[in-house]
Write a protein that holds these residues in place. Structure first.
Motif, PDB file in Angstrom:
ATOM      1  N   TRP A 148       6.638   5.856 -18.293  1.00 43.02           N
ATOM      2  CA  TRP A 148       5.739   6.349 -16.794  1.00 43.02           C
ATOM      3  C   TRP A 148       4.500   5.376 -16.915  1.00 43.02           C
ATOM      4  O   TRP A 148       4.936   4.296 -15.902  1.00 43.02           O
ATOM      5  N   SER A 149       3.850   6.200 -17.258  1.00 45.68           N
ATOM      6  CA  SER A 149       2.300   5.439 -16.887  1.00 45.68           C
ATOM      7  C   SER A 149       2.394   3.881 -17.656  1.00 45.68           C
ATOM      8  O   SER A 149       1.713   3.251 -16.684  1.00 45.68           O
ATOM      9  N   LEU A 150       2.916   3.889 -19.001  1.00 44.83           N
ATOM     10  CA  LEU A 150       2.879   2.424 -19.245  1.00 44.83           C
ATOM     11  C   LEU A 150       3.869   1.307 -18.516  1.00 44.83           C
ATOM     12  O   LEU A 150       3.436  -0.016 -18.033  1.00 44.83           O
ATOM     13  N   GLY A 151       5.235   2.221 -17.866  1.00 41.57           N
ATOM     14  CA  GLY A 151       5.543   1.011 -16.994  1.00 41.57           C
ATOM     15  C   GLY A 151       5.015   0.697 -15.978  1.00 41.57           C
ATOM     16  O   GLY A 151       4.983  -0.992 -15.140  1.00 41.57           O
ATOM     17  N   LEU A 152       4.356   1.657 -14.745  1.00 42.64           N
ATOM     18  CA  LEU A 152       4.241   1.395 -14.036  1.00 42.64           C
ATOM     19  C   LEU A 152       2.829   0.201 -13.895  1.00 42.64           C
ATOM     20  O   LEU A 152       2.661  -0.372 -13.512  1.00 42.64           O
ATOM     21  N   GLY A 153       2.044   0.468 -14.610  1.00 44.34           N
ATOM     22  CA  GLY A 153       0.724  -0.505 -15.441  1.00 44.34           C
ATOM     23  C   GLY A 153       1.555  -1.730 -15.632  1.00 44.34           C
ATOM     24  O   GLY A 153       0.838  -2.839 -15.170  1.00 44.34           O
ATOM     25  N   ILE A 154       2.575  -2.243 -16.541  1.00 53.13           N
ATOM     26  CA  ILE A 154       2.828  -3.174 -16.584  1.00 53.13           C
ATOM     27  C   ILE A 154       3.978  -3.985 -15.522  1.00 53.13           C
ATOM     28  O   ILE A 154       4.071  -5.556 -15.389  1.00 53.13           O
ATOM     29  N   ALA A 155       4.617  -3.063 -14.066  1.00 52.47           N
ATOM     30  CA  ALA A 155       4.466  -3.667 -13.368  1.00 52.47           C
ATOM     31  C   ALA A 155       3.958  -3.382 -12.368  1.00 52.47           C
ATOM     32  O   ALA A 155       4.026  -4.832 -11.127  1.00 52.47           O
ATOM     33  N   THR A 156       2.386  -3.523 -12.023  1.00 46.54           N
ATOM     34  CA  THR A 156       0.961  -3.611 -11.861  1.00 46.54           C
ATOM     35  C   THR A 156       1.055  -5.085 -12.338  1.00 46.54           C
ATOM     36  O   THR A 156       1.063  -5.964 -11.632  1.00 46.54           O
ATOM     37  N   VAL A 169      -4.563  -7.079  -1.072  1.00 47.69           N
ATOM     38  CA  VAL A 169      -3.612  -5.614  -1.554  1.00 47.69           C
ATOM     39  C   VAL A 169      -4.061  -5.759  -3.233  1.00 47.69           C
ATOM     40  O   VAL A 169      -3.601  -5.149  -3.466  1.00 47.69           O
ATOM     41  N   LEU A 170      -5.478  -6.718  -3.356  1.00 44.27           N
ATOM     42  CA  LEU A 170      -5.950  -6.618  -5.255  1.00 44.27           C
ATOM     43  C   LEU A 170      -6.426  -4.871  -5.237  1.00 44.27           C
ATOM     44  O   LEU A 170      -6.365  -4.006  -6.276  1.00 44.27           O
ATOM     45  N   PRO A 171      -7.280  -4.039  -4.040  1.00 43.78           N
ATOM     46  CA  PRO A 171      -7.459  -2.877  -3.939  1.00 43.78           C
ATOM     47  C   PRO A 171      -6.427  -2.164  -4.122  1.00 43.78           C
ATOM     48  O   PRO A 171      -6.738  -1.288  -5.255  1.00 43.78           O
ATOM     49  N   VAL A 172      -5.100  -2.007  -3.895  1.00 50.16           N
ATOM     50  CA  VAL A 172      -3.916  -0.923  -3.862  1.00 50.16           C
ATOM     51  C   VAL A 172      -3.201  -1.541  -5.503  1.00 50.16           C
ATOM     52  O   VAL A 172      -3.036  -0.338  -6.328  1.00 50.16           O
ATOM     53  N   TYR A 202       0.848  -0.611   0.061  1.00 44.92           N
ATOM     54  CA  TYR A 202      -0.272  -0.038  -0.347  1.00 44.92           C
ATOM     55  C   TYR A 202       0.913   1.084  -0.064  1.00 44.92           C
ATOM     56  O   TYR A 202       0.772   2.206  -0.320  1.00 44.92           O
ATOM     57  N   VAL A 203       1.764   1.617   0.933  1.00 43.68           N
ATOM     58  CA  VAL A 203       2.977   2.526   1.129  1.00 43.68           C
ATOM     59  C   VAL A 203       3.575   2.484  -0.612  1.00 43.68           C
ATOM     60  O   VAL A 203       3.757   3.770  -1.345  1.00 43.68           O
ATOM     61  N   ILE A 204       3.611   1.527  -0.711  1.00 43.40           N
ATOM     62  CA  ILE A 204       4.574   2.357  -2.289  1.00 43.40           C
ATOM     63  C   ILE A 204       3.348   2.245  -3.737  1.00 43.40           C
ATOM     64  O   ILE A 204       3.610   3.312  -4.513  1.00 43.40           O
ATOM     65  N   GLY A 205       2.105   1.496  -3.370  1.00 40.99           N
ATOM     66  CA  GLY A 205       1.674   1.933  -4.383  1.00 40.99           C
ATOM     67  C   GLY A 205       0.892   3.551  -4.415  1.00 40.99           C
ATOM     68  O   GLY A 205       0.600   4.373  -5.593  1.00 40.99           O
TER      69      GLY A 205
END
Length: 353
Positions: free
Chosen positions: A139-147, A175-178, A9-12
């Motif tokens: 950045w958006s693409l990288g964050l989406g792929i990392a998620t 952790v599904l909500p985050v 949650y903190v990282i998200g």
């Protein structure tokens, strides 16, 4: 596992905050109104619409004649320019030595008088500079792929958590909500970053269209509504020129080319550049199309192979390093003057001194 969930949650939350902050930084600015038809044209269609607006105005007033097949000629020996964009059109037409419409459009698109319109709009927060827009998308693409990559990790942790005697809440549900929040934020921010116009820019160009614009002026009509607002045959001539690929001779190279290499005497077709914004000094900078600048047109090239132009705030356009026919390739060459622009009508890049 509760501690691991807290870490998720903190990282998200930090990732979401940084991504939203980056999007806001790309769209900051004082805003304001659209000043003239060229700014409206740039917001609606980039440099191509700006040049078409100037050509339509010059043709409508009889200072230039556009006819088939894709030719331009001066109706007056010394046509008068009413603004810097019209001056760029007339100068490039006079310097070209031919009346081809398609090369003229591309040369004027790269002229500082056109490119700096986008820089001014970006400084006011009406349009997003290409490099900043691409950075936010990455950045958006990288964050989406990392998620998405974290989903298998959460499943493994869930299995490890359920091996005990108790039946706790599955870790993946904790952790599904985050994960869902981060993924939705990445999609929304990426979609917003893909738009060239900021909300302030959309409001400004809409207000300009509702204002007392000279709708009888062909240049204003093109700026607001595009080429469809023009009558034939002018509309067809400009539309055909926009679709016509432009080939430029390759510059002569000092090294010997090996025989049988299959190299052509012409570079690939020069595609119309949308906006090459200088990134010096921040995410937006002085206008021009050259060395370290970012190009917003998909697949098009702003500069020749490995070429660059130096000089704070300077830019290259027309027949200089923006086109594939010339280059500023020598380590000792430069586009001199820290405040001037390197254009085909006023300055040039020399390969050596």
């Amino acid at each position: 596992m509760n501690t691991t969930a807290v870490v998720f949650y903190v990282i998200g939350a930090c990732a979401v905050a940084l991504l939203v902050l980056k999007l806001r930084r790309t769209r900051r600015g004082a805003g304001g109104a659209v000043h003239d038809r060229y700014e409206a044209a740039f917001l609606n269609g980039g440099p191509a619409r700006v040049v078409d607006s100037a050509l339509a105005a010059l043709h409508g007033e009889g200072r230039l004649v556009i006819g088939g097949p894709g030719l331009v000629w001066a109706a007056q020996p010394a046509a008068v320019a009413h603004d810097p964009v019209e001056r760029a059109v007339l100068d490039h037409h006079a310097a070209a030595g031919h009346g081809a419409l398609a090369p003229l459009r591309i040369d004027v698109m790269r002229h500082p008088a056109v490119q700096e319109i986008g820089d001014a709009l970006a400084a006011r927060g009406l349009i997003v500079e290409p490099r900043a827009r691409r950075s936010a998308i990455r950045w958006s693409l990288g964050l989406g792929i990392a998620t998405l990559c974290m989903l298998p990790v959460t499943l493994v942790l869930t299995i490890m958590d359920m091996e005990g005697p108790d039946m706790p809440v599955p870790f993946v549900l904790k952790v599904l909500p985050v994960l869902a929040g981060v993924l939705v934020t990445a999609v929304v921010v990426g979609s917003s970053a893909a738009s060239r116009l900021t909300p302030a820019g959309r409001r400004a160009v809409a207000a300009y269209g509702r204002g007392p614009a000279q709708l009888g002026d062909p240049g204003t009509l093109v700026a607001l509504y595009g080429l469809r607002s023009l009558p034939d045959p002018l509309r067809e001539q400009l539309a055909t020129a926009a679709r016509t690929p432009v080939y430029r001779p390759r510059p002569q190279r000092s090294h010997r080319v090996r025989s049988g290499s299959g190299s052509s005497s012409y570079d690939d077709a020069v595609l119309p550049v949308m906006w090459c914004a200088a990134a010096a000094g921040g995410e937006t900078g002085g206008g021009g199309c050259g060395g370290g600048n970012a190009c917003a047109s998909g697949g098009s090239s702003c500069s020749g192979g490995g070429s660059s132009c130096s000089g704070g705030g300077s830019s290259c356009s027309g027949g200089s390093s923006c086109s594939s026919s010339n280059s500023c390739s020598s380590s000792s060459s430069s586009c001199s003057s820290s405040s001037s622009s390197c254009s085909s009508s006023s300055s040039s890049c020399s390969s050596s001194s």
